[in-house]
Scaffold this motif. Structure first.
Motif, mmCIF file in Angstrom:
data_model
loop_
_atom_site.group_PDB
_atom_site.id
_atom_site.type_symbol
_atom_site.label_atom_id
_atom_site.label_comp_id
_atom_site.label_asym_id
_atom_site.label_seq_id
_atom_site.Cartn_x
_atom_site.Cartn_y
_atom_site.Cartn_z
ATOM 1 N N SER A 180 47.833 -23.643 -34.208
ATOM 2 C CA SER A 180 46.818 -23.174 -33.248
ATOM 3 C C SER A 180 46.061 -21.991 -33.822
ATOM 4 N N TYR A 181 44.926 -21.713 -33.204
ATOM 5 C CA TYR A 181 44.197 -20.464 -33.456
ATOM 6 C C TYR A 181 43.633 -19.992 -32.129
ATOM 7 N N HIS A 182 43.893 -18.727 -31.813
ATOM 8 C CA HIS A 182 43.406 -18.200 -30.532
ATOM 9 C C HIS A 182 42.532 -16.959 -30.695
ATOM 10 N N GLY A 183 42.349 -16.465 -31.931
ATOM 11 C CA GLY A 183 41.424 -15.350 -32.073
ATOM 12 C C GLY A 183 41.930 -14.265 -32.996
ATOM 13 N N SER A 184 41.128 -13.214 -33.103
ATOM 14 C CA SER A 184 41.434 -12.180 -34.088
ATOM 15 C C SER A 184 41.408 -10.775 -33.501
ATOM 16 N N CYS B 185 44.895 -22.912 -20.686
ATOM 17 C CA CYS B 185 44.237 -23.836 -21.619
ATOM 18 C C CYS B 185 43.107 -23.109 -22.331
ATOM 19 N N ASP B 186 43.194 -23.042 -23.644
ATOM 20 C CA ASP B 186 42.154 -22.426 -24.463
ATOM 21 C C ASP B 186 41.089 -23.494 -24.735
ATOM 22 N N GLU B 187 39.933 -23.306 -24.098
ATOM 23 C CA GLU B 187 38.814 -24.255 -24.224
ATOM 24 C C GLU B 187 37.697 -23.656 -25.069
ATOM 25 N N VAL B 188 38.046 -22.623 -25.859
ATOM 26 C CA VAL B 188 37.009 -21.913 -26.611
ATOM 27 C C VAL B 188 36.253 -22.877 -27.536
ATOM 28 N N MET B 189 37.002 -23.708 -28.263
ATOM 29 C CA MET B 189 36.348 -24.668 -29.148
ATOM 30 C C MET B 189 36.185 -26.033 -28.471
ATOM 31 N N ALA B 190 37.198 -26.415 -27.700
ATOM 32 C CA ALA B 190 37.227 -27.781 -27.154
ATOM 33 C C ALA B 190 36.312 -27.960 -25.946
ATOM 34 N N MET C 212 47.760 -22.712 -24.823
ATOM 35 C CA MET C 212 47.528 -23.845 -25.730
ATOM 36 C C MET C 212 46.051 -24.194 -25.803
ATOM 37 N N GLU C 213 45.588 -24.561 -26.982
ATOM 38 C CA GLU C 213 44.279 -25.199 -27.055
ATOM 39 C C GLU C 213 44.422 -26.575 -26.390
ATOM 40 N N SER C 214 43.474 -26.947 -25.572
ATOM 41 C CA SER C 214 43.589 -28.248 -24.878
ATOM 42 C C SER C 214 43.672 -29.373 -25.902
ATOM 43 N N LEU D 272 33.289 -11.285 -24.249
ATOM 44 C CA LEU D 272 32.196 -11.426 -25.220
ATOM 45 C C LEU D 272 32.390 -12.594 -26.185
ATOM 46 N N GLY D 273 33.577 -13.193 -26.170
ATOM 47 C CA GLY D 273 33.841 -14.296 -27.091
ATOM 48 C C GLY D 273 35.218 -14.873 -26.821
ATOM 49 N N GLY D 274 35.699 -15.665 -27.760
ATOM 50 C CA GLY D 274 36.950 -16.385 -27.549
ATOM 51 C C GLY D 274 38.187 -15.507 -27.670
ATOM 52 N N SER D 275 38.205 -14.620 -28.677
ATOM 53 C CA SER D 275 39.393 -13.792 -28.885
ATOM 54 C C SER D 275 39.684 -12.957 -27.642
ATOM 55 N N ASP D 276 38.668 -12.284 -27.154
ATOM 56 C CA ASP D 276 38.912 -11.399 -26.001
ATOM 57 C C ASP D 276 39.093 -12.192 -24.708
ATOM 58 N N SER D 277 38.660 -13.453 -24.675
ATOM 59 C CA SER D 277 38.979 -14.251 -23.477
ATOM 60 C C SER D 277 40.489 -14.520 -23.465
ATOM 61 N N ASN D 278 41.068 -14.847 -24.636
ATOM 62 C CA ASN D 278 42.520 -15.064 -24.691
ATOM 63 C C ASN D 278 43.285 -13.757 -24.487
ATOM 64 N N GLU D 279 42.773 -12.693 -25.081
ATOM 65 C CA GLU D 279 43.402 -11.374 -24.918
ATOM 66 C C GLU D 279 43.535 -11.035 -23.425
ATOM 67 N N ALA E 199 34.382 -19.883 -24.439
ATOM 68 C CA ALA E 199 33.391 -19.063 -25.168
ATOM 69 C C ALA E 199 32.396 -20.036 -25.808
ATOM 70 N N LYS E 200 32.071 -19.820 -27.053
ATOM 71 C CA LYS E 200 31.236 -20.702 -27.884
ATOM 72 C C LYS E 200 30.191 -21.527 -27.110
ATOM 73 N N GLY E 201 30.563 -22.734 -26.705
ATOM 74 C CA GLY E 201 29.596 -23.675 -26.142
ATOM 75 C C GLY E 201 28.981 -23.233 -24.827
HETATM 76 N N1 PLP Z 1 40.263 -19.931 -29.519
HETATM 77 C C1 PLP Z 1 39.918 -21.003 -30.243
HETATM 78 C C2 PLP Z 1 40.495 -22.335 -29.885
HETATM 79 C C3 PLP Z 1 39.029 -20.887 -31.303
HETATM 80 O O1 PLP Z 1 38.709 -21.963 -32.023
HETATM 81 C C4 PLP Z 1 38.482 -19.612 -31.603
HETATM 82 C C5 PLP Z 1 37.537 -19.456 -32.719
HETATM 83 O O2 PLP Z 1 37.275 -20.327 -33.488
HETATM 84 C C6 PLP Z 1 38.878 -18.521 -30.825
HETATM 85 C C7 PLP Z 1 39.753 -18.711 -29.791
HETATM 86 C C8 PLP Z 1 38.324 -17.151 -31.124
HETATM 87 O O3 PLP Z 1 37.013 -17.085 -30.685
HETATM 88 P P1 PLP Z 1 36.021 -15.965 -31.233
HETATM 89 O O4 PLP Z 1 35.894 -16.182 -32.690
HETATM 90 O O5 PLP Z 1 34.767 -16.207 -30.447
HETATM 91 O O6 PLP Z 1 36.609 -14.633 -30.896
#
Ligand code: PLP
Length: 448
Positions: A140-144, A250-255, A217-219, A112-119, A279-281
Protein backbone atom coordinates in the motif's frame (compact mmCIF):
# COMPACT_ATOMS: atom_id res chain seq x y z
CA UNK A 1 8.29 38.96 -17.82
CA UNK A 2 9.94 37.28 -20.82
CA UNK A 3 9.17 33.62 -21.26
CA UNK A 4 11.99 31.18 -20.67
CA UNK A 5 13.16 28.67 -23.23
CA UNK A 6 12.71 24.94 -22.65
CA UNK A 7 16.40 24.65 -21.90
CA UNK A 8 16.21 27.38 -19.27
CA UNK A 9 13.15 25.77 -17.66
CA UNK A 10 14.94 22.40 -17.52
CA UNK A 11 18.04 24.04 -16.08
CA UNK A 12 16.14 25.78 -13.26
CA UNK A 13 14.47 22.49 -12.35
CA UNK A 14 17.72 20.55 -12.39
CA UNK A 15 19.58 23.10 -10.28
CA UNK A 16 17.02 24.39 -7.79
CA UNK A 17 14.09 21.99 -7.34
CA UNK A 18 14.23 19.11 -4.88
CA UNK A 19 12.70 16.32 -6.92
CA UNK A 20 10.51 13.90 -4.90
CA UNK A 21 11.60 10.27 -4.48
CA UNK A 22 14.68 10.74 -6.67
CA UNK A 23 18.35 11.56 -6.71
CA UNK A 24 18.78 15.23 -7.53
CA UNK A 25 20.06 16.77 -10.72
CA UNK A 26 18.52 14.29 -13.15
CA UNK A 27 17.09 15.83 -16.33
CA UNK A 28 13.32 16.37 -16.42
CA UNK A 29 11.18 17.00 -19.51
CA UNK A 30 10.35 20.71 -19.66
CA UNK A 31 6.61 20.83 -20.35
CA UNK A 32 5.26 23.76 -22.30
CA UNK A 33 1.57 22.91 -22.50
CA UNK A 34 -0.99 20.18 -22.07
CA UNK A 35 -4.46 19.50 -23.39
CA UNK A 36 -6.80 16.52 -23.15
CA UNK A 37 -4.74 13.33 -22.85
CA UNK A 38 -1.54 14.93 -24.20
CA UNK A 39 1.28 17.15 -23.03
CA UNK A 40 4.07 18.71 -25.12
CA UNK A 41 7.68 19.62 -24.44
CA UNK A 42 9.30 22.82 -25.72
CA UNK A 43 10.56 21.03 -28.85
CA UNK A 44 7.01 20.17 -29.82
CA UNK A 45 7.29 16.48 -28.90
CA UNK A 46 3.88 15.10 -27.91
CA UNK A 47 3.38 12.63 -25.08
CA UNK A 48 0.19 10.68 -24.43
CA UNK A 49 -0.36 10.84 -20.68
CA UNK A 50 -1.19 7.20 -20.03
CA UNK A 51 -0.93 7.56 -16.27
CA UNK A 52 -2.98 10.78 -15.89
CA UNK A 53 0.27 12.07 -14.38
CA UNK A 54 0.07 10.55 -10.89
CA UNK A 55 -3.38 9.06 -11.57
CA UNK A 56 -4.88 12.45 -10.81
CA UNK A 57 -5.56 14.31 -14.07
CA UNK A 58 -8.69 12.22 -14.48
CA UNK A 59 -10.49 14.76 -16.66
CA UNK A 60 -7.49 15.29 -18.91
CA UNK A 61 -5.47 18.46 -19.02
CA UNK A 62 -6.99 21.95 -19.01
CA UNK A 63 -10.62 20.91 -18.72
CA UNK A 64 -12.34 24.15 -19.71
CA UNK A 65 -15.30 23.85 -17.34
CA UNK A 66 -13.05 23.38 -14.33
CA UNK A 67 -10.60 26.09 -15.38
CA UNK A 68 -13.49 28.56 -15.85
CA UNK A 69 -14.86 27.73 -12.39
CA UNK A 70 -11.44 28.44 -10.84
CA UNK A 71 -11.23 31.77 -12.69
CA UNK A 72 -14.73 32.79 -11.58
CA UNK A 73 -13.96 31.91 -7.96
CA UNK A 74 -10.62 33.77 -8.12
CA UNK A 75 -12.44 36.91 -9.22
CA UNK A 76 -15.03 36.55 -6.45
CA UNK A 77 -13.21 35.30 -3.36
CA UNK A 78 -9.83 33.55 -3.28
CA UNK A 79 -9.64 32.79 0.40
CA UNK A 80 -11.67 32.84 3.58
CA UNK A 81 -10.81 30.87 6.74
CA UNK A 82 -12.35 27.41 7.31
CA UNK A 83 -14.65 28.70 10.07
CA UNK A 84 -16.67 30.81 7.60
CA UNK A 85 -19.47 29.45 5.44
CA UNK A 86 -18.69 29.87 1.76
CA UNK A 87 -20.67 28.56 -1.19
CA UNK A 88 -18.22 26.18 -2.93
CA UNK A 89 -17.14 24.58 0.37
CA UNK A 90 -20.68 23.72 1.45
CA UNK A 91 -21.74 22.74 -2.05
CA UNK A 92 -18.82 20.35 -2.49
CA UNK A 93 -19.30 18.75 0.93
CA UNK A 94 -22.96 18.02 0.13
CA UNK A 95 -22.13 16.75 -3.36
CA UNK A 96 -19.56 14.30 -1.97
CA UNK A 97 -21.87 13.10 0.80
CA UNK A 98 -24.62 12.50 -1.78
CA UNK A 99 -22.22 10.50 -3.99
CA UNK A 100 -20.97 8.43 -1.07
CA UNK A 101 -24.55 7.89 0.14
CA UNK A 102 -26.39 10.37 2.36
CA UNK A 103 -28.06 7.53 4.24
CA UNK A 104 -24.68 6.60 5.71
CA UNK A 105 -22.41 9.67 5.44
CA UNK A 106 -22.86 13.21 6.63
CA UNK A 107 -19.86 15.54 6.88
CA UNK A 108 -16.57 16.26 5.11
CA UNK A 109 -13.27 17.52 6.52
CA UNK A 110 -11.26 19.15 3.74
CA UNK A 111 -7.48 18.86 3.42
CA UNK A 112 -4.91 19.79 0.77
CA UNK A 113 -4.11 16.36 -0.67
CA UNK A 114 -4.03 12.64 -0.08
CA UNK A 115 -1.37 12.38 2.64
CA UNK A 116 -3.08 14.81 4.97
CA UNK A 117 -6.49 13.28 4.26
CA UNK A 118 -5.14 9.97 5.63
CA UNK A 119 -3.30 11.76 8.43
CA UNK A 120 -6.54 13.37 9.58
CA UNK A 121 -8.62 10.22 9.09
CA UNK A 122 -6.18 8.43 11.43
CA UNK A 123 -6.56 11.21 14.00
CA UNK A 124 -10.36 11.15 13.72
CA UNK A 125 -10.47 7.35 14.07
CA UNK A 126 -8.25 7.36 17.15
CA UNK A 127 -10.14 10.18 18.84
CA UNK A 128 -13.55 8.67 18.02
CA UNK A 129 -12.71 5.13 19.19
CA UNK A 130 -10.26 6.02 21.96
CA UNK A 131 -8.05 3.23 20.56
CA UNK A 132 -4.47 3.68 19.35
CA UNK A 133 -3.65 1.16 16.63
CA UNK A 134 -3.96 1.60 12.90
CA UNK A 135 -3.73 -1.56 10.80
CA UNK A 136 -2.74 -1.14 7.17
CA UNK A 137 -1.40 -3.23 4.32
CA UNK A 138 2.21 -3.86 3.38
CA UNK A 139 1.22 -3.56 -0.25
CA UNK A 140 0.00 0.00 0.00
CA UNK A 141 0.84 3.68 -0.15
CA UNK A 142 -1.00 6.25 1.91
CA UNK A 143 1.20 9.34 1.74
CA UNK A 144 4.30 11.12 2.91
CA UNK A 145 3.38 12.98 6.08
CA UNK A 146 4.50 11.15 9.23
CA UNK A 147 1.29 9.28 10.03
CA UNK A 148 0.36 8.51 6.44
CA UNK A 149 3.95 7.41 5.73
CA UNK A 150 3.99 5.11 8.77
CA UNK A 151 0.68 3.66 7.61
CA UNK A 152 2.07 3.10 4.10
CA UNK A 153 3.37 -0.39 3.53
CA UNK A 154 5.83 -0.13 0.67
CA UNK A 155 9.50 0.82 1.08
CA UNK A 156 8.77 4.53 0.84
CA UNK A 157 8.07 4.40 4.57
CA UNK A 158 11.62 3.27 5.42
CA UNK A 159 13.12 6.78 5.44
CA UNK A 160 10.45 7.88 7.92
CA UNK A 161 11.25 4.92 10.13
CA UNK A 162 14.90 5.94 10.50
CA UNK A 163 13.70 7.99 13.48
CA UNK A 164 12.33 4.77 14.96
CA UNK A 165 9.25 2.79 14.01
CA UNK A 166 6.05 4.61 14.90
CA UNK A 167 4.08 3.21 17.79
CA UNK A 168 0.65 1.77 17.08
CA UNK A 169 1.05 1.36 13.32
CA UNK A 170 0.74 -2.32 12.45
CA UNK A 171 1.02 -3.83 8.99
CA UNK A 172 -0.63 -6.91 7.58
CA UNK A 173 -0.02 -8.60 4.25
CA UNK A 174 -2.75 -8.10 1.68
CA UNK A 175 -3.12 -10.40 -1.32
CA UNK A 176 -1.35 -9.95 -4.62
CA UNK A 177 -2.96 -12.86 -6.42
CA UNK A 178 -0.41 -13.39 -9.21
CA UNK A 179 2.74 -12.71 -7.21
CA UNK A 180 1.54 -15.00 -4.44
CA UNK A 181 1.28 -17.88 -6.91
CA UNK A 182 -2.51 -18.01 -7.28
CA UNK A 183 -4.45 -18.02 -10.53
CA UNK A 184 -7.57 -16.00 -11.30
CA UNK A 185 -9.80 -19.07 -11.17
CA UNK A 186 -12.80 -19.18 -8.86
CA UNK A 187 -11.22 -21.87 -6.64
CA UNK A 188 -7.84 -20.13 -6.41
CA UNK A 189 -9.38 -16.75 -5.60
CA UNK A 190 -11.52 -18.36 -2.89
CA UNK A 191 -8.42 -20.08 -1.47
CA UNK A 192 -6.46 -16.84 -1.57
CA UNK A 193 -9.28 -14.93 0.14
CA UNK A 194 -9.62 -17.58 2.86
CA UNK A 195 -5.88 -17.64 3.51
CA UNK A 196 -5.49 -13.88 3.82
CA UNK A 197 -8.64 -13.37 5.88
CA UNK A 198 -7.61 -16.13 8.28
CA UNK A 199 -4.21 -14.44 8.75
CA UNK A 200 -5.81 -11.05 9.33
CA UNK A 201 -8.30 -12.47 11.80
CA UNK A 202 -5.43 -14.02 13.77
CA UNK A 203 -3.47 -10.80 13.64
CA UNK A 204 -6.41 -8.82 14.98
CA UNK A 205 -6.82 -11.38 17.77
CA UNK A 206 -3.14 -11.21 18.72
CA UNK A 207 -3.01 -7.38 18.53
CA UNK A 208 -6.14 -7.17 20.67
CA UNK A 209 -9.23 -5.87 18.87
CA UNK A 210 -9.93 -3.41 21.69
CA UNK A 211 -6.62 -1.65 20.86
CA UNK A 212 -7.35 -1.19 17.14
CA UNK A 213 -8.95 2.07 16.01
CA UNK A 214 -9.10 1.38 12.29
CA UNK A 215 -8.07 -0.66 9.31
CA UNK A 216 -6.86 1.73 6.62
CA UNK A 217 -6.92 0.29 3.09
CA UNK A 218 -6.81 1.51 -0.47
CA UNK A 219 -10.11 0.33 -1.95
CA UNK A 220 -7.94 -1.07 -4.71
CA UNK A 221 -4.18 -0.74 -4.20
CA UNK A 222 -3.03 1.68 -6.89
CA UNK A 223 0.63 2.72 -6.99
CA UNK A 224 1.73 -0.78 -5.97
CA UNK A 225 0.20 -2.22 -9.12
CA UNK A 226 -3.61 -1.99 -9.28
CA UNK A 227 -3.91 -5.08 -7.10
CA UNK A 228 -7.47 -6.17 -7.75
CA UNK A 229 -8.31 -8.21 -4.64
CA UNK A 230 -9.60 -11.76 -4.92
CA UNK A 231 -13.36 -12.11 -4.76
CA UNK A 232 -14.78 -11.67 -1.27
CA UNK A 233 -11.58 -10.33 0.31
CA UNK A 234 -12.67 -6.72 0.80
CA UNK A 235 -16.06 -7.80 2.14
CA UNK A 236 -14.26 -10.17 4.54
CA UNK A 237 -12.04 -7.36 5.84
CA UNK A 238 -15.11 -5.13 6.32
CA UNK A 239 -16.82 -7.91 8.29
CA UNK A 240 -13.78 -8.43 10.52
CA UNK A 241 -13.78 -4.68 11.23
CA UNK A 242 -17.50 -4.63 11.94
CA UNK A 243 -17.38 -7.68 14.23
CA UNK A 244 -14.55 -6.16 16.27
CA UNK A 245 -15.74 -2.55 16.53
CA UNK A 246 -12.87 -1.43 14.28
CA UNK A 247 -13.44 1.42 11.83
CA UNK A 248 -12.81 0.82 8.14
CA UNK A 249 -11.11 3.69 6.34
CA UNK A 250 -11.16 3.36 2.55
CA UNK A 251 -8.38 5.34 0.89
CA UNK A 252 -9.89 6.57 -2.39
CA UNK A 253 -7.09 9.05 -3.11
CA UNK A 254 -6.03 7.26 -6.29
CA UNK A 255 -8.94 4.87 -6.84
CA UNK A 256 -11.71 7.44 -6.45
CA UNK A 257 -13.55 9.70 -8.89
CA UNK A 258 -14.69 7.31 -11.61
CA UNK A 259 -11.30 5.64 -12.06
CA UNK A 260 -12.82 2.16 -11.65
CA UNK A 261 -16.12 3.01 -13.33
CA UNK A 262 -17.78 3.96 -10.01
CA UNK A 263 -17.39 7.34 -8.35
CA UNK A 264 -15.77 5.56 -5.40
CA UNK A 265 -14.04 2.23 -5.90
CA UNK A 266 -15.38 0.74 -2.64
CA UNK A 267 -18.79 0.94 -4.36
CA UNK A 268 -17.68 -2.07 -6.44
CA UNK A 269 -17.76 -4.16 -3.26
CA UNK A 270 -20.53 -5.13 -0.88
CA UNK A 271 -19.37 -2.95 2.00
CA UNK A 272 -19.68 0.56 3.42
CA UNK A 273 -16.65 2.18 5.07
CA UNK A 274 -16.80 4.48 8.11
CA UNK A 275 -14.39 7.05 6.70
CA UNK A 276 -13.46 7.74 3.07
CA UNK A 277 -10.31 9.64 2.19
CA UNK A 278 -10.01 11.34 -1.19
CA UNK A 279 -7.84 13.82 -3.17
CA UNK A 280 -6.42 13.83 -6.73
CA UNK A 281 -9.46 13.31 -8.98
CA UNK A 282 -11.77 15.50 -6.89
CA UNK A 283 -10.47 18.53 -8.79
CA UNK A 284 -9.02 16.57 -11.70
CA UNK A 285 -5.69 17.75 -10.22
CA UNK A 286 -6.27 21.33 -11.29
CA UNK A 287 -5.88 22.61 -7.70
CA UNK A 288 -4.70 20.66 -4.64
CA UNK A 289 -7.57 19.36 -2.53
CA UNK A 290 -8.31 16.31 -0.41
CA UNK A 291 -10.51 15.32 2.45
CA UNK A 292 -12.24 12.84 4.70
CA UNK A 293 -15.91 11.92 4.38
CA UNK A 294 -17.29 10.80 7.74
CA UNK A 295 -20.16 8.46 8.52
CA UNK A 296 -23.27 9.79 10.25
CA UNK A 297 -22.21 8.25 13.59
CA UNK A 298 -18.75 9.81 13.47
CA UNK A 299 -20.18 13.14 12.28
CA UNK A 300 -22.69 13.11 15.17
CA UNK A 301 -19.90 12.35 17.66
CA UNK A 302 -18.20 15.59 16.62
CA UNK A 303 -21.34 17.55 17.37
CA UNK A 304 -20.59 16.68 21.03
CA UNK A 305 -16.78 16.82 20.84
CA UNK A 306 -14.59 19.42 19.11
CA UNK A 307 -12.87 18.02 16.02
CA UNK A 308 -9.14 17.67 16.85
CA UNK A 309 -8.04 18.60 13.30
CA UNK A 310 -7.46 21.87 11.47
CA UNK A 311 -5.62 23.37 8.52
CA UNK A 312 -5.35 26.98 7.35
CA UNK A 313 -6.41 25.94 3.87
CA UNK A 314 -9.11 23.44 4.83
CA UNK A 315 -11.85 23.91 2.25
CA UNK A 316 -9.93 26.54 0.29
CA UNK A 317 -12.54 28.30 -1.87
CA UNK A 318 -10.50 28.06 -5.09
CA UNK A 319 -9.96 24.33 -4.57
CA UNK A 320 -13.59 23.73 -3.62
CA UNK A 321 -14.82 25.65 -6.68
CA UNK A 322 -12.62 23.38 -8.79
CA UNK A 323 -13.96 20.41 -6.82
CA UNK A 324 -17.59 21.33 -7.45
CA UNK A 325 -16.97 21.88 -11.16
CA UNK A 326 -14.95 18.65 -11.59
CA UNK A 327 -17.27 16.49 -9.52
CA UNK A 328 -20.30 17.84 -11.36
CA UNK A 329 -18.46 17.20 -14.64
CA UNK A 330 -18.06 13.49 -13.80
CA UNK A 331 -21.80 13.27 -13.11
CA UNK A 332 -23.13 15.46 -15.95
CA UNK A 333 -20.99 13.70 -18.56
CA UNK A 334 -21.51 10.16 -17.26
CA UNK A 335 -17.77 9.65 -17.00
CA UNK A 336 -18.42 6.40 -15.11
CA UNK A 337 -20.42 5.09 -18.10
CA UNK A 338 -17.64 6.12 -20.50
CA UNK A 339 -15.03 4.42 -18.31
CA UNK A 340 -17.04 1.19 -18.18
CA UNK A 341 -17.39 1.26 -21.96
CA UNK A 342 -13.63 1.73 -22.46
CA UNK A 343 -12.89 -0.98 -19.92
CA UNK A 344 -14.38 -3.18 -22.64
CA UNK A 345 -11.48 -2.13 -24.89
CA UNK A 346 -8.61 -1.87 -22.41
CA UNK A 347 -9.20 -5.04 -20.38
CA UNK A 348 -9.36 -7.55 -23.26
CA UNK A 349 -6.41 -5.84 -24.98
CA UNK A 350 -4.21 -6.10 -21.88
CA UNK A 351 -5.35 -9.68 -21.22
CA UNK A 352 -4.42 -10.55 -24.78
CA UNK A 353 -0.96 -8.98 -24.18
CA UNK A 354 -0.62 -11.29 -21.17
CA UNK A 355 -1.37 -14.28 -23.43
CA UNK A 356 0.94 -13.23 -26.25
CA UNK A 357 3.91 -11.44 -24.66
CA UNK A 358 6.61 -13.38 -22.85
CA UNK A 359 7.22 -10.41 -20.54
CA UNK A 360 3.63 -9.96 -19.34
CA UNK A 361 2.82 -12.15 -16.37
CA UNK A 362 -0.58 -10.78 -15.51
CA UNK A 363 -2.90 -7.99 -16.66
CA UNK A 364 -5.31 -6.37 -14.20
CA UNK A 365 -7.95 -3.87 -15.19
CA UNK A 366 -11.06 -2.37 -13.68
CA UNK A 367 -12.45 0.68 -15.43
CA UNK A 368 -9.44 2.65 -16.66
CA UNK A 369 -7.38 1.53 -13.67
CA UNK A 370 -4.95 -1.06 -15.02
CA UNK A 371 -1.48 -2.52 -14.61
CA UNK A 372 0.69 -5.20 -16.13
CA UNK A 373 3.05 -7.28 -14.02
CA UNK A 374 6.20 -7.77 -16.07
CA UNK A 375 8.31 -10.90 -15.71
CA UNK A 376 11.48 -12.34 -17.15
CA UNK A 377 10.09 -15.85 -16.98
CA UNK A 378 6.42 -16.70 -17.16
CA UNK A 379 6.88 -20.28 -15.99
CA UNK A 380 8.59 -19.35 -12.74
CA UNK A 381 6.85 -15.95 -12.46
CA UNK A 382 10.26 -14.40 -11.90
CA UNK A 383 9.60 -10.68 -11.74
CA UNK A 384 11.26 -8.07 -13.94
CA UNK A 385 12.21 -6.17 -10.74
CA UNK A 386 11.75 -7.98 -7.43
CA UNK A 387 10.51 -5.91 -4.49
CA UNK A 388 12.83 -3.09 -3.43
CA UNK A 389 15.73 -4.06 -5.66
CA UNK A 390 17.31 -1.63 -8.08
CA UNK A 391 17.78 -3.03 -11.53
CA UNK A 392 17.70 -1.23 -14.82
CA UNK A 393 15.03 -3.27 -16.63
CA UNK A 394 11.90 -1.37 -15.70
CA UNK A 395 13.46 2.11 -16.16
CA UNK A 396 14.66 0.97 -19.61
CA UNK A 397 11.12 -0.08 -20.55
CA UNK A 398 9.62 3.20 -19.29
CA UNK A 399 12.29 5.13 -21.20
CA UNK A 400 11.48 3.24 -24.41
CA UNK A 401 7.77 3.97 -23.97
CA UNK A 402 8.53 7.64 -23.37
CA UNK A 403 10.76 7.77 -26.44
CA UNK A 404 7.73 6.64 -28.43
CA UNK A 405 5.48 9.28 -26.84
CA UNK A 406 3.74 6.98 -24.32
CA UNK A 407 4.14 8.35 -20.82
CA UNK A 408 3.40 6.25 -17.75
CA UNK A 409 4.86 5.08 -14.46
CA UNK A 410 4.97 1.99 -12.29
CA UNK A 411 6.60 0.60 -9.20
CA UNK A 412 8.68 -2.59 -8.94
CA UNK A 413 7.55 -4.84 -11.84
CA UNK A 414 4.26 -3.08 -12.49
CA UNK A 415 3.50 -0.94 -15.47
CA UNK A 416 0.42 1.18 -14.83
CA UNK A 417 -2.04 2.07 -17.59
CA UNK A 418 -4.34 4.72 -16.14
CA UNK A 419 -5.16 7.27 -18.85
CA UNK A 420 -7.35 10.32 -18.35
CA UNK A 421 -10.94 9.15 -18.14
CA UNK A 422 -11.98 11.34 -21.07
CA UNK A 423 -9.74 9.42 -23.48
CA UNK A 424 -11.56 8.38 -26.66
CA UNK A 425 -11.62 4.83 -27.99
CA UNK A 426 -9.43 5.83 -30.97
CA UNK A 427 -6.86 7.49 -28.72
CA UNK A 428 -6.80 4.44 -26.47
CA UNK A 429 -6.35 2.01 -29.37
CA UNK A 430 -3.54 4.16 -30.81
CA UNK A 431 -1.65 4.04 -27.51
CA UNK A 432 -2.29 0.33 -26.99
CA UNK A 433 -0.54 -0.27 -30.32
CA UNK A 434 2.53 1.62 -29.03
CA UNK A 435 2.50 -0.40 -25.81
CA UNK A 436 2.20 -3.63 -27.82
CA UNK A 437 5.31 -2.72 -29.85
CA UNK A 438 7.35 -1.89 -26.77
CA UNK A 439 6.31 -5.15 -25.10
CA UNK A 440 7.50 -7.06 -28.18
CA UNK A 441 10.82 -5.23 -27.85
CA UNK A 442 10.95 -6.08 -24.11
CA UNK A 443 10.14 -9.76 -24.80
CA UNK A 444 13.28 -10.02 -26.90
CA UNK A 445 15.46 -7.91 -24.66
CA UNK A 446 14.65 -9.31 -21.23
CA UNK A 447 12.87 -12.65 -21.35
CA UNK A 448 14.47 -16.05 -20.93
N1 PLP B 1 -3.14 7.54 -0.86
C1 PLP B 1 -2.97 6.95 -2.05
C2 PLP B 1 -3.74 5.70 -2.35
C3 PLP B 1 -2.12 7.49 -3.00
O1 PLP B 1 -1.96 6.88 -4.18
C4 PLP B 1 -1.43 8.69 -2.70
C5 PLP B 1 -0.52 9.30 -3.68
O2 PLP B 1 -0.22 8.77 -4.71
C6 PLP B 1 -1.62 9.27 -1.44
C7 PLP B 1 -2.48 8.68 -0.55
C8 PLP B 1 -0.89 10.53 -1.07
O3 PLP B 1 -1.48 11.60 -1.73
P1 PLP B 1 -0.70 12.98 -1.92
O4 PLP B 1 0.50 12.68 -2.73
O5 PLP B 1 -1.71 13.85 -2.59
O6 PLP B 1 -0.37 13.50 -0.56
Amino acid sequence: MTRLTGEEVAHLHEQYVLQPWAKQGAPAIPVERAEGIYFWDYDGNRYADMSSQMVCSNLGHQNKVVVEAIKRQADELCYIAPSFAVEPRGRLAKLLVDIAGADHFQRVFFTLGGSDSNENAIEIARFYTGRPKILSCYRSYHGSTLGSAFASGDWRRFAYETGGAAPSFVHFLNPSVYEDGFDRTEEDEARCTRQYLRQLEEQIRYEGPETIAAVLMESIVGANGVLIPPKGYMEGVAKLCHDNGILLICDEVMAGFARSGKMFTWQNFDLVPDLITFAKGVTGATVPLGGVIASKEISAFFEEHPLPCGLTYSGHPLACAAGVAATQYYLDNDICGHVKQLEGVLKPALEEFAQRHACVGEARCIGLFAALTLVVDKNTRELMAPYHTANGRMPTIFAELKRRGFYTFGRESNLNVCPPLIITEDELREQLAVLDDVLTWADRKFCN
